[in-house]
Every structure is written in C-alpha cells, then in structure tokens.
Design an enzyme around this catalytic site. Structure first.
Site, PDB file in Angstrom:
ATOM      1  CE1 TYR A  10      43.442  36.876  48.218  1.00  0.00           C
ATOM      2  CE2 TYR A  10      43.051  36.839  45.848  1.00  0.00           C
ATOM      3  CZ  TYR A  10      43.181  36.171  47.050  1.00  0.00           C
ATOM      4  OH  TYR A  10      43.054  34.810  47.090  1.00  0.00           O
ATOM      5  CG  ASP A  57      46.155  57.138  40.560  1.00  0.00           C
ATOM      6  OD1 ASP A  57      44.938  57.049  40.790  1.00  0.00           O
ATOM      7  OD2 ASP A  57      46.699  56.624  39.554  1.00  0.00           O
ATOM      8  N   GLY A  81      45.622  48.050  39.682  1.00  0.00           N
ATOM      9  CA  GLY A  81      44.729  47.978  38.531  1.00  0.00           C
ATOM     10  C   GLY A  81      43.317  47.717  39.003  1.00  0.00           C
ATOM     11  CB  SER A 123      44.693  38.245  33.600  1.00  0.00           C
ATOM     12  OG  SER A 123      43.582  37.389  33.549  1.00  0.00           O
ATOM     13  CE1 TYR A 148      41.610  43.116  35.016  1.00  0.00           C
ATOM     14  CE2 TYR A 148      40.931  40.998  34.126  1.00  0.00           C
ATOM     15  CZ  TYR A 148      41.761  41.742  34.935  1.00  0.00           C
ATOM     16  OH  TYR A 148      42.758  41.127  35.649  1.00  0.00           O
ATOM     17  CE  LYS A 152      45.310  43.491  34.587  1.00  0.00           C
ATOM     18  NZ  LYS A 152      46.332  43.968  35.498  1.00  0.00           N
ATOM     19  CG  LEU A 199      33.076  29.957  42.278  1.00  0.00           C
ATOM     20  CD1 LEU A 199      31.561  29.936  42.174  1.00  0.00           C
ATOM     21  CD2 LEU A 199      33.659  28.762  41.522  1.00  0.00           C
ATOM     22  NE  ARG A 230      37.083  30.376  34.290  1.00  0.00           N
ATOM     23  CZ  ARG A 230      36.153  29.939  33.441  1.00  0.00           C
ATOM     24  NH1 ARG A 230      36.125  28.659  33.092  1.00  0.00           N
ATOM     25  NH2 ARG A 230      35.259  30.755  32.925  1.00  0.00           N
ATOM     26  CG  ASP A 294      32.068  33.170  32.529  1.00  0.00           C
ATOM     27  OD1 ASP A 294      32.830  34.143  32.664  1.00  0.00           O
ATOM     28  OD2 ASP A 294      31.345  32.724  33.448  1.00  0.00           O
TER      29      ASP A 294
END
Ligand code: NAD
Ligand code: UDP
Length: 341
Positions: A10, A57, A81, A123, A148, A152, A199, A230, A294
């Site tokens: 993406y 890879d 990732g 992130s 995750y 990072k 979301l 967010r 969250d």
C-alpha cells in the site's frame, strides 16, 4: 536509483509512483506476502513507465548483496514488513523475524555495499500511550503494547546504533500516523488480502456490502463522543513526505526522526459520519468493548517535518474518504467483470 523494499504494498506503491513521477529510477523488492504483482502493473500504468521489480525477501542477504552490486542504488526506502497488530500477538516470532530480521539484514547489506541513505517506515505506535497531545518527536518512545510495535521500536534502535557507529549513515525514521485513502485515479489503494484490522478498510467493506456492520471499539473513552481519536493522513501526502525526506537526507547525517501526520485528530464516529456524507452510504454500527492495546488519542505535531522537510499534509479527511471510496468501487467493478467472464 532508489530501492523500495515492500514497494508492491500500500505505502511502498504510492512512494514508487511519486518517485517515478519525478523521473527517479526505482527498483522494487517485494516477496508479495501481502500484495500482488498487479500492483506493479498499476504503478506502471499510472506512471507511464515501469519500475524494476524483483520478487524476493528482504531477509535474503545474498539477494540483497546481488541487487546492491548490480544496480546503481544510492538510497533505500524500507517499507517491507508485516503490520497486523492482532496477528503479531499470536505470531510474535514471525513479526520479530520479518520486521527486525529484515531491517538488520538490510542494514548489513547496505553497509557492506557502501549505501548509507535509508528511509524507514516506522510508526506512531513507538510512542506507546503518550499522554501529551500533539505528539512531537522529542516525546519519549513508550512501551509498545504488542510485538508489532515492539518490532518497529527495535528496528529503530538498530538504525540509531548503526548511525552512531559510522558517520556515513543518513537515516530518516518516518513515524507514520494513520495513512488512509487511495490514489485519486482509483487505480491504486489498499487491498487487504485477509480480514482488515484497520478502521477504514473495514468500513469500506461494510459500505460495499461485504460485511454486515462496523464494530466501534469503545465508546467510553474520555473524548468528545467517547470513541478513539486518530490523525488520519492521505496516502499521497504520506508518500510525498518520503521524497522530501530523501531530499533532506542528502544534507543530513545520523538519524533524523520525522512525524508524518496532519496535526488534526478525528474520532471514529466523526470519520464514519464524514464517510456517510461523501459516499451517501449509511454504515451500520455496533458498539463493542475497547480493543486491547488501543490508546485513547493519538495525533501528531507535524511542525518538525514542516521546518526541516518543507512538507505538510494538504489533503482533507473528505479527500481521503472520497478517494478511498472511489478505489473500493473500482475494485468491486473489476471483480464483477472478472466474475462475469
Ligand atoms: P503492506 O502490507 O501493504 O506492504 C508491505 C509490503 O511488504 C507488502 O507488499 C509485503 O508483501 C512486503 N513484505 C513484507 N515482508 C517482506 C519481506 N520479508 N521481504 C520482502 N517484502 C516483504 O503494508 P503498508 O501499509 O504498505 O506498510 C508499509 C510499512 O509501513 C510497513 O513496514 C508497516 O509496518 C509500516 N506502517 C504502516 C502503517 C499503516 O497504517 N499502513 C502505519 C505505520 C507504519
Ligand atoms: N476501530 C474501530 N473499529 C474497527 C477498527 C478500528 O472502532 O473495526 C478504531 C480503533 O479502536 C481506533 C481507530 O478506530 O480508535 C483507528 O484504528 P486503526 O486500527 O485503524 O488504527 P490504529 O489502531 O493503528 O491507530
């Protein structure tokens, strides 16, 4: 030439497109574990030229050595990732292996080849449950609540250490807030291969009838309407931030941290309402318990990126949702045509 790891995904695909639009040579390395070869065709169609593509890879050291030897690569954008938070809780070793192992192997291969310019997809999750908003880059990194986020932070730490050990490194750690939306052409966007966790991809599947309702995780947060807040950023703004970072790294050494966000937070319900307005499609909601891990709120202070990169996000929430909906509709059309044939 710029090597983009994870360039069929993406974010990487949008970065590739922006680089090609600027007439840069681009080589994509992707193992297609969460993307499809058709992304390369779409990038080529939109850019009017084809990026180089190697299916492989980033943990494959021999392959990296070959690429860095055979192509005139002078910088790397490292997007490869795994990114599903929930999955990382159940398969921590796969996440550490891919995200930490991949970053380590890449840094080793780059150092050996004498390529020292690196932009890394980090992130905002590395800030953990930061209680001061907006979050700026001098806020301490927190304790990410899942493997995750930890992967990072570990990759960032590796990059901090290599840069301290050798002044030839110029590294940009880009801490993304919440990238959403799609290319305005409707040809490039996020195409989750499995059940979406985030979301907007989930909401788009509800809007297009693939799922019955959207679960809202928590309506008892201390926010205006009780739902989480967010900083959503348009994928094209985010991609352009990478080009600004690559430019800035020509004149900067060491590690540079930049938040890529808009500086404005929206709640889950605000986003849903905006989507209903731009698409005209009502979204069925079910309120559920808070999702473990969250945070209540998370939005960026984007000033450092503005000062040092000359970059600011310019696209509105309405732009993000309109472009995302156009992409979702074009995906469905493609599926209908495929099924009809
Ligand atoms: P994505 O899954 O669409 O793209 C990642 C790409 O990397 C995929 O094409 C996948 O096939 C490839 N890949 C994964 N492991 C690989 C490996 N070992 N070798 C080669 N290719 C590999 O995800 P995205 O949303 O484009 O995210 C890109 C990066 O940005 C990731 O590192 C992610 O953690 C980070 N990030 C994403 C978000 C977000 O909300 N999308 C937010 C913050 C950070
Ligand atoms: N969220 C939600 N329903 C979903 C997915 C997410 O209510 O199906 C909420 C989530 O609790 C958070 C916000 O939407 O408040 C953004 O979540 P997302 O997973 O997109 O991003 P992140 O958690 O990484 O910020």
């Amino acid at each position: 030439m710029i090597l983009i790891t994870g360039g069929a995904g993406y974010i990487g695909a949008h970065v590739a497109l922006e680089l090609l639009a600027r007439n840069e040579d681009v080589l994509i390395l992707d193992n297609l574990c969460n993307s499809q070869r058709s992304a390369i065709e779409r990038i080529s169609t939109l850019a009017g030229q084809r990026p180089g593509f190697i299916q492989g890879d980033v943990r494959n050291r021999r392959l990296l050595d070959t690429l860095l030897r055979d192509y005139p690569i002078d910088a790397v954008v490292h997007c490869a990732g795994l990114k599903a938070v929930g999955e990382s809780v159940h398969e921590p070793l796969r996440y550490y292996d891919n995200n930490v192992g991949g970053s380590l192997t890449l840094c080793q291969a780059m150092a050996q080849a004498g390529v020292f310019t690196l932009v890394f997809s980090s992130s905002a999750t590395v800030y953990g449950d930061c209680c001061t908003m907006p979050i700026n880059e001098s806020c301490a990194t927190g304790q990410p609540t899942n493997p995750y986020g930890m992967s990072k932070l570990m990759a960032e730490n590796i990059m901090q250490s290599v840069a301290s050990s050798d002044p030839r490194w110029s590294i940009g750690l880009l801490r993304y807030f919440n990238p959403i939306g799609a290319h305005p052409s409707g040809l490039l966007g996020e195409a989750p291969l499995n059940m979406p966790n985030n979301l907007l991809p989930f909401l788009l599947q509800v809007a297009s009838g693939q799922r019955e309702y959207l679960s809202v995780f928590g309506n008892d947060y201390p926010t205006a309407d009780g739902t989480g807040v967010r900083d959503y950023i348009h994928i094209v703004d985010l991609a352009q931030g990478h080009l600004c970072a690559l430019d800035a790294l020509r004149e900067r050494s060491g590690v540079n941290i930049w938040n890529l966000g808009t500086g404005r937070g929206y709640s889950v319900l605000e986003l849903v309402k905006s989507f209903e307005q731009v698409s005209g499609v009502p979204i069925a909601l079910q309120f559920k318990a808070r999702r473990p891990g969250d945070v209540t709120c998370c939005w960026a202070d984007p000033q450092k990126a503005a000062d040092e990169l000359g970059w600011r996000a310019s696209r509105s929430l309405q732009d993000m949702l309109t472009d995302a909906w156009r992409w979702q509709c074009s995906q469905l059309e493609t599926e209908w045509i495929r099924e009809a044939n």
